[in-house]
Design a protein around this motif. Sequence first.
Motif, short mmCIF file in Angstrom:
data_model
loop_
_atom_site.label_atom_id
_atom_site.label_comp_id
_atom_site.label_asym_id
_atom_site.label_seq_id
_atom_site.Cartn_x
_atom_site.Cartn_y
_atom_site.Cartn_z
N UNK A 864 61.94 93.97 56.59
CA UNK A 864 61.21 92.82 56.03
C UNK A 864 61.05 91.69 57.04
N UNK A 865 61.16 92.00 58.33
CA UNK A 865 61.02 90.97 59.35
C UNK A 865 62.34 90.73 60.05
N UNK A 866 62.49 89.54 60.64
CA UNK A 866 63.74 89.28 61.36
C UNK A 866 63.75 87.92 62.00
N UNK A 867 64.73 87.70 62.89
CA UNK A 867 64.92 86.39 63.50
C UNK A 867 65.12 86.50 65.00
N UNK A 868 64.76 85.41 65.69
CA UNK A 868 65.10 85.20 67.09
C UNK A 868 66.00 83.99 67.18
N UNK A 869 67.10 84.09 67.96
CA UNK A 869 67.96 82.94 68.19
C UNK A 869 67.87 82.55 69.66
N UNK A 870 67.75 81.24 69.91
CA UNK A 870 67.52 80.74 71.26
C UNK A 870 68.79 80.15 71.85
N UNK A 871 68.96 80.33 73.17
CA UNK A 871 70.08 79.71 73.87
C UNK A 871 69.77 78.24 74.14
N UNK A 872 70.80 77.50 74.56
CA UNK A 872 70.63 76.08 74.88
C UNK A 872 69.59 75.88 75.98
N UNK A 873 69.58 76.83 76.97
CA UNK A 873 68.71 76.66 78.14
C UNK A 873 67.46 77.52 78.05
N UNK A 874 66.96 77.77 76.84
CA UNK A 874 65.80 78.64 76.69
C UNK A 874 64.58 78.11 77.43
N UNK A 875 63.78 79.06 77.93
CA UNK A 875 62.54 78.69 78.62
C UNK A 875 61.39 78.47 77.65
N UNK A 876 61.59 78.87 76.40
CA UNK A 876 60.51 78.71 75.41
C UNK A 876 60.39 77.24 75.03
N UNK A 877 59.17 76.72 75.12
CA UNK A 877 58.94 75.31 74.85
C UNK A 877 58.95 75.05 73.34
N UNK A 878 59.72 74.06 72.87
CA UNK A 878 59.78 73.80 71.42
C UNK A 878 58.42 73.45 70.82
N UNK A 879 57.59 72.77 71.58
CA UNK A 879 56.26 72.41 71.06
C UNK A 879 55.44 73.69 70.80
N UNK A 880 55.59 74.69 71.69
CA UNK A 880 54.88 75.96 71.48
C UNK A 880 55.35 76.64 70.21
N UNK A 881 56.66 76.54 69.92
CA UNK A 881 57.18 77.14 68.69
C UNK A 881 56.60 76.43 67.46
N UNK A 882 56.55 75.13 67.53
CA UNK A 882 55.99 74.36 66.41
C UNK A 882 54.54 74.76 66.18
N UNK A 883 53.77 74.90 67.24
CA UNK A 883 52.36 75.32 67.11
C UNK A 883 52.26 76.69 66.47
N UNK A 884 53.16 77.61 66.86
CA UNK A 884 53.15 78.97 66.30
C UNK A 884 53.39 78.92 64.79
N UNK A 885 54.39 78.11 64.36
CA UNK A 885 54.69 77.99 62.93
C UNK A 885 53.54 77.35 62.17
N UNK A 886 52.94 76.32 62.76
CA UNK A 886 51.82 75.65 62.09
C UNK A 886 50.61 76.55 61.96
N UNK A 887 50.39 77.40 62.97
CA UNK A 887 49.23 78.31 62.94
C UNK A 887 49.41 79.43 61.92
N UNK A 888 50.66 79.92 61.74
CA UNK A 888 50.89 81.03 60.81
C UNK A 888 52.10 80.71 59.94
N UNK A 889 51.98 79.75 59.03
CA UNK A 889 53.15 79.33 58.21
C UNK A 889 53.65 80.42 57.27
#
Length: 949
Positions: A864-889
């Motif tokens: 039924x899906x799943x999760x990703x957990x990020x480390x403190x020093x992740x290279x993924x930009x938080x703003x990009x994550x927010x955009x992803x959630x807003x685009x496909x809520x």
Amino acid sequence: GREMPLDDGAIARFRQNWHQRFDVDVRRCPVYQDVSQGLAPAGVEYYLPLFFEALATLFDYLPGNELVVCDAGLEAAMAEFREHVQQRYENLRHDIERPILEPDALFLRPEDVFQAFGSRARIIIDGRQHVQTLRSHTLPDLSLHHRAHNPVEALERFLLEQDLPVLFCAESAGRREVLLECLHGAGIGTRDCADFATFVQERPDAGVCIAPIEDGLWLDQLAIITETQLFGHRPEIKRGRQARQVDPDLVFRNLTEMREGAPVVHIDHGVGRYLGLQTLDIDGVHSEFLTIEYADGAKLYVPVSSLHLISRYSGSDEGHAPLHRLGSDQWEKAKRRAAEKVHDVAAELLNIYARREAQPGTCFQRPEQDYARFAAQFPFEVTQDQHDAIESVIADLCSNRAMDRLICGDVGFGKTEVAMRAAFITVQNNRQVALLVPTTLLAQQHYDSFRDRFADWPVQIEVVSRLRSDAELKAVRERLAAGKVDILIGTHKLLAKDFRFGDLGLVIIDEEHRFGVRQKERLRSLRAEVAVLTLTATPIPRTLNMAMGGIRDFSLIATPPAKRLSVKTFVRERRRDLIREALSRELSRGGQVFYVHNEVRTIEQCAAEVQELVPEARIGIGHGQMPKRRLEQVMSDFYHRRLNVLVCTTIIETGIDIPNANTIIMDRADKFGLAQLHQLRGRVGRSSRQAYAYLLTPHAKAMTTDARKRLEAIEAAGELGVGFSLATHDLEIRGAGELLGDDQSGQIESVGFSLYMDMLERAVKAIREGKAPDLDQPLELNQEVNLRVPALIPDDYLPDVHTRLIMYKRIASAADADELSELRVEMVDRFGSLPPPLQNLFQVTRLRLRAGELGISRIDFGAKGGTLEFRQDTRVDPIALVRLVQAEPNSYRLEGGSKLRMSRTLETPEQRFDAVKTLLARLQGDAEQDTAGSRRGKGGNAKSIAASG
């Protein structure tokens, strides 16, 4: 089996014919003496005519109607061989110890061969004639690498424009799978063809087959494209153990020597005991786990995809390895103490680095033409390891930094050639070379070897040992001080203060474990900027530790010479019948035997016992307390086969090289050190013949625990190139030793060598970058991927548990996707096509590597899906994550400050893999696009995700 009988009649005929042919004193002829005793000495086939009334030829056995196929260059080759044989006869015809038969008694003349061909049908193959080739075109550059936008653009354009069948050729079955996957991923449809005939018969638009060719061909009717043209290089095919390269780091980090009950280190939970592999059913999915037992019987099950978190415990005796308690802070405290020590060692290491960098080096020039000529005179093929070591040494000599390099390689693997090339460059730069060796015999052998190798060059070579008279040594000292000696070879005598070098440039130390620190420092003090090259088969723990720590430069020669066989080693309780059998077996095949008895007081008695056991043996005695001339004569007699058994002390430990001696018997082997045992065993097996080593011991109860461990280690390490591995056993038996101190235990024992070195590398890296080492931060390799799919090596695919564990460890420890692809190719080539669970394991590991690059600590997906957990020093930009959630809520939402959840139906494993790959690709793309933005202050870390929302 032999070409001649050795019964009484044949021996009598041999003796009669010998006396008719040769007028020599048979008491000085080892061949005559051996055959008279019913033994077959090496080279006895050159006396074949003496055993028979007449000899037949190959043609006497042929039916007469056969087809003869011969090369056009056969006549010239036979003439050259005939000339060589005749020249050898002229040089040796007057040898009074091994007289030689005239060529016509042994070999057919070229005219005899062609006459024997007679009327037989003949085909002559002449490779010198040019054949007319098919008209062909030159293939364009179709490389899939180094193209900025679309890597397959040129290939797609070629296929579209030419509109003709294309056959892609892969090197092996494993490479074929990789090539098919690559082409299908690029949207190029290809058919898997078994071979070229299948392709011709089925005529697909594009096919892939196995054909190990390097260059493709473009004809009017067909195009053949190879992997070399697509990937820019010919892929190296690893075929199991034979082609495996030995990585020094992996000797400590691997699990290939694991047995149940052995200590292992889990990076998060500490030291436990390995209990084997176990298959468990979790959530309806079969998975294989490595089981570790901790204190109070607690067990930890580690999925095989996480074996990169496990390392073999090295650092002390297994019996003294700690056993930690799960859930307690015991392990964290041990890591904290080790981390504090690591910080100090790292700072001191960098201080040593800085001093070495500041110390002026030799900065020699390589004379290209002369060096190429000297290298070409080496009569053997240089192995890849040897080549790498040579290039590293030359780079050190030509740099501005003082060289201090350790060359580790088994006996007979070519360390001396590395030293000779370094000496050549030093001498060509008008500097002197000192070669320090531990024994008189080795000094003499190196002296002979260097004189032979430098025979065509104006290089003055001298030797210093107890075999030289005082007058000779005085002359050497005077010439040395005047700069008239280029290379000085000697034992510790050359360390005396009255030996003064005119301009010393290079010090070579052979078998460094035989010298003390003061002796080596005395050499270094001769000149502050002297280059140091150390050669060893089994480095002592401190030296090994320093090499692994980066204080000393290090090269490993682990590839054996061609046709070399490993020495079969037997550890046995001493019995007279065993000694008699070992001696008789070697003497009956014409070989020679070393019998090592390391007590001068009883060595005569031992020799008498051996003579009683094998009356036909010709026995000599050699030890260091003999008069030097007598010792020299005994060694010469053994070398020239006038003796076939040498009862000796460990004086033969280094340096003596007798290819015909292929059995060694060591009395009281329990009294020898591990390096000694390995060196003594290396005295045999130096040719292509099978060699044997018998290690004789008293009853097991009369030996110490450490002695039993040494003997177990030497017997288990029977393969070629194990000297480095034995040094790690020595490190475990004796303790690792602090890198920079005198303590033989220290923090290395508390956490194990592997983790200690990981922590040290991180600390050094941080200090170099001007940061404070944060050793509480988890290691970057700690990523977990769980897709609830079977990901294992099925036991019906690879039944051997030991081999399965090795492959699990290699897959889990792969550094990048390229190494993972090479492993996949190797497994297909060795064990066959990959079953689905093993394909899943490779995909899971590839996802784990990508997660590490992006700073994702955990991927957990199910139906039924799943999760990703990020480390403190992740290279993924938080703003990009927010955009992803807003685009496909409806599909994505953020949980807490560091978790992304996907809600989607993913019933099949393929759907889960595709979903995670797509998501990681999107996040990776955003991370790369936002790298520039983060430099402008736009980025952040996982903690700021909620704030950004």
